[in-house]
Design an enzyme around this catalytic site. Structure first.
Site, PDB file in Angstrom:
ATOM      1  CE  LYS A  74      -3.716  -2.216   2.287  1.00 39.77           C
ATOM      2  NZ  LYS A  74      -4.410  -2.961   3.346  1.00 39.77           N
TER       3      LYS A  74
ATOM      4  CD  GLN B 157      -3.652  -4.539   6.473  1.00 42.34           C
ATOM      5  OE1 GLN B 157      -3.613  -3.425   5.903  1.00 42.34           O
ATOM      6  NE2 GLN B 157      -4.026  -5.668   6.220  1.00 42.34           N
TER       7      GLN B 157
ATOM      8  CG  ASP C 234      -9.602  -0.033   4.861  1.00 40.95           C
ATOM      9  OD1 ASP C 234      -9.585  -0.244   3.682  1.00 40.95           O
ATOM     10  OD2 ASP C 234      -8.854  -0.095   5.633  1.00 40.95           O
TER      11      ASP C 234
HETATM   12  N1  GUN Z   1      -7.157  -6.470   6.110  1.00 40.93           N
HETATM   13  C1  GUN Z   1      -7.295  -7.187   5.136  1.00 40.93           C
HETATM   14  N2  GUN Z   1      -7.821  -6.487   3.861  1.00 40.93           N
HETATM   15  C2  GUN Z   1      -8.011  -5.353   4.667  1.00 40.93           C
HETATM   16  C3  GUN Z   1      -8.231  -3.964   4.159  1.00 40.93           C
HETATM   17  O1  GUN Z   1      -8.624  -3.927   2.927  1.00 40.93           O
HETATM   18  N3  GUN Z   1      -8.249  -2.906   4.723  1.00 40.93           N
HETATM   19  C4  GUN Z   1      -7.559  -3.067   6.093  1.00 40.93           C
HETATM   20  N4  GUN Z   1      -7.574  -1.895   6.888  1.00 40.93           N
HETATM   21  N5  GUN Z   1      -7.165  -4.355   6.729  1.00 40.93           N
HETATM   22  C5  GUN Z   1      -7.240  -5.514   5.847  1.00 40.93           C
END
Ligand code: GUN
Length: 292
Positions: free
Chosen positions: A54, A98, A121
């Site tokens: 990311k 995350q 998100d």
């Molecule tokens: N864990 C697995 N996929 C994601 C996501 O798209 N965003 C976040 N914050 N955590 C994750």
């Protein structure tokens, strides 16, 4: 029949090019540089890879990227203080914490603290509610990516029967809302659903987000349907780690008209949709228009 492969990498590359262009325009016109902050608590190897990707992608499209790494035994107060500091930082427009978090930290407390304007998100109650109201500005990244792939592959999906397997806040629930908004007839299936094979066999679109390697058998898939596999499962084959989805790919591809591979399908879109959300959030916070 052998399904055509939905090339997530290709669609992601196109979207990424548009984001890069739009980011350059915002910088030139307004001196605005979108900033994405990632917060990782602990050392889960898969999460470390995701977060690193990311940050790398953010930099590659011209964003500012910051990363906060807290230890696995960090307390909830420490995580909340970090989120509050990022909420207040004007150079940060998007914050991604995350998930999953270590068990001493309540996910809900973190999401309740996160500024909804920076919630790229779309996990906060505010953004979940806006989606339900049909007024979402920030939409969860993986569902947004799935909708783009469906649109490019099938065009309008009004009236089609869709089954979404999995009801998480991160994927299943927002995906069902987006599909409903596109006038599909949506069924949400989950671990308590009876006769999953029958349900899948009647569905024009199968969206699998279960988290179990190759759980959906190819023989369940409706001939001529579209299969969207959201699963990313690590399995061991002869001592080597291999990524597989939630669907038996080869057998499903015999019956479906279109199918996403793993890797190179949905996953490729997710990260670029996160960049899109960060760009949208930055433009909104700066009060400027963005074309994306
Ligand atoms: N864990 C697995 N996929 C994601 C996501 O798209 N965003 C976040 N914050 N955590 C994750």
């Amino acid at each position: 029949m052998t399904a055509s492969i939905i090339d997530g990498k290709l669609h992601a590359a196109r979207l990424r090019a548009r984001i890069t262009e739009e980011t350059a325009r915002l910088r030139a016109a307004y001196d605005l540089v979108p900033g994405l902050a990632t917060v990782l608590v602990g050392n889960d190897p898969a999460s470390e890879v995701y977060v690193r990707n990311k940050n790398k992608t953010a930099e590659s499209v011209g964003f500012r990227s910051v990363h906060r790494h807290l230890s696995a035994d960090a307390g909830e107060a420490e995580v909340l203080a970090e989120v509050r500091a990022l909420n207040a930082d004007r150079a940060v427009h998007g914050i991604l914490v995350q998930l999953p978090l270590p068990k001493q930290i309540r996910e809900q407390a973190v999401l309740d603290t996160l500024d909804p304007a920076k919630d790229v998100d779309a996990l906060t109650p505010t953004n979940a509610g806006l989606l339900l109201s049909g007024r979402a500005r920030l939409v969860s990244c993986t569902p947004a990516g799935v909708m783009m792939l469906l649109k490019e592959t099938l065009g309008p999906i009004a009236g089609l029967d869709v089954v979404v397997i999995g009801r998480s806040l991160l994927f299943g629930k927002p995906a069902a809302q987006l599909l409903l908004a596109a006038n599909a007839t949506v069924t949400m299936a989950h671990s308590k659903t009876r006769d999953l094979p029958g349900l899948i066999g009647r569905s024009d679109i199968l969206v699998a987000a279960i988290g179990k390697p190759e759980f959906v058998q190819g023989s369940w898939v409706k001939p001529g349907s579209t299969v969207i596999d959201v699963g990313i499962n690590r399995i061991d084959v002869d001592g080597k780690t291999r990524l597989v989805g939630d669907v038996q790919y080869a057998a499903a591809a015999e019956r479906a008209a279109h199918i996403t591979p793993v890797p190179g399908g949905v996953g490729a879109m997710t990260i670029v949709c996160l960049m899109r959300n960060t760009l949208i959030a930055a433009a909104a916070q700066a009060g400027v228009a963005v074309e994306i």
